[in-house]
Design a protein around this motif. Structure first.
Motif, PDB file in Angstrom:
ATOM      1  N   ARG A  61       0.848  -1.191   0.000  1.00 38.53           N
ATOM      2  CA  ARG A  61       0.000   0.000   0.000  1.00 38.53           C
ATOM      3  C   ARG A  61       0.886   1.244   0.000  1.00 38.53           C
ATOM      4  N   THR A 105      -8.103  -0.307  -0.047  1.00 39.15           N
ATOM      5  CA  THR A 105      -9.431  -0.417   0.557  1.00 39.15           C
ATOM      6  C   THR A 105     -10.341  -1.380  -0.188  1.00 39.15           C
ATOM      7  N   SER A 135      -4.536   2.874  -1.196  1.00 36.37           N
ATOM      8  CA  SER A 135      -4.574   2.525   0.222  1.00 36.37           C
ATOM      9  C   SER A 135      -5.004   1.089   0.471  1.00 36.37           C
ATOM     10  N   GLY A 147      -9.258  -7.089   2.751  1.00 37.79           N
ATOM     11  CA  GLY A 147     -10.030  -5.999   2.168  1.00 37.79           C
ATOM     12  C   GLY A 147     -10.124  -6.015   0.656  1.00 37.79           C
TER      13      GLY A 147
END
Length: 123
Positions: free
Chosen positions: A52, A59, A57, A107
């Motif tokens: 990341r 997500t 990020s 995620g």
């Protein structure tokens, strides 16, 4: 122009942890490793694991790659057993096949598409 998907990249916090998880789930070989990036081969497609950063990020939102499957229920169970949860679906897509998205423990979103429901075999 476009010839197919070469690679799907997941931006992750811990490359080693996600690599071990994917290898355990899919039994696929590592084809490249460095401290910031790792690639495993699933069929003819690479899954890239990138650390990341400020641009990604990790997500899980954004584009979703859909993998062809031949037994949606089996795939859902296998991924759930590995710690994933249903994210969307399974539903019948607008063009007919069954589609599903699952979120892994890190995620990332995995998409699955099952066209076998369009032409079920006669038993």
């Amino acid at each position: 122009m476009l010839q197919g998907v070469d690679e799907v990249v997941f931006f992750v916090k811990d490359i080693e942890e996600v690599k071990r998880w994917i290898q355990n789930l899919l039994q696929c070989p590592v084809v490249f490793e460095s401290p910031e990036y790792c690639a495993v081969l699933v069929g003819n497609t690479k899954i890239g694991l990138h650390l990341r950063d400020e641009k990604n990020s990790g997500t899980g939102s954004g584009q979703v790659a859909y993998w062809h499957v031949h037994d949606m229920e089996h795939v859902i169970k296998k991924f759930q057993d590995a710690g994933c949860r249903l994210y969307r679906g399974p539903i019948r897509g607008m063009d007919g096949p069954m589609v599903c998205q699952m979120q892994d423990p890190f995620g990332n979103i995995w998409g699955f598409v099952d066209y076998s429901v369009l032409n079920p075999s006669c038993d």
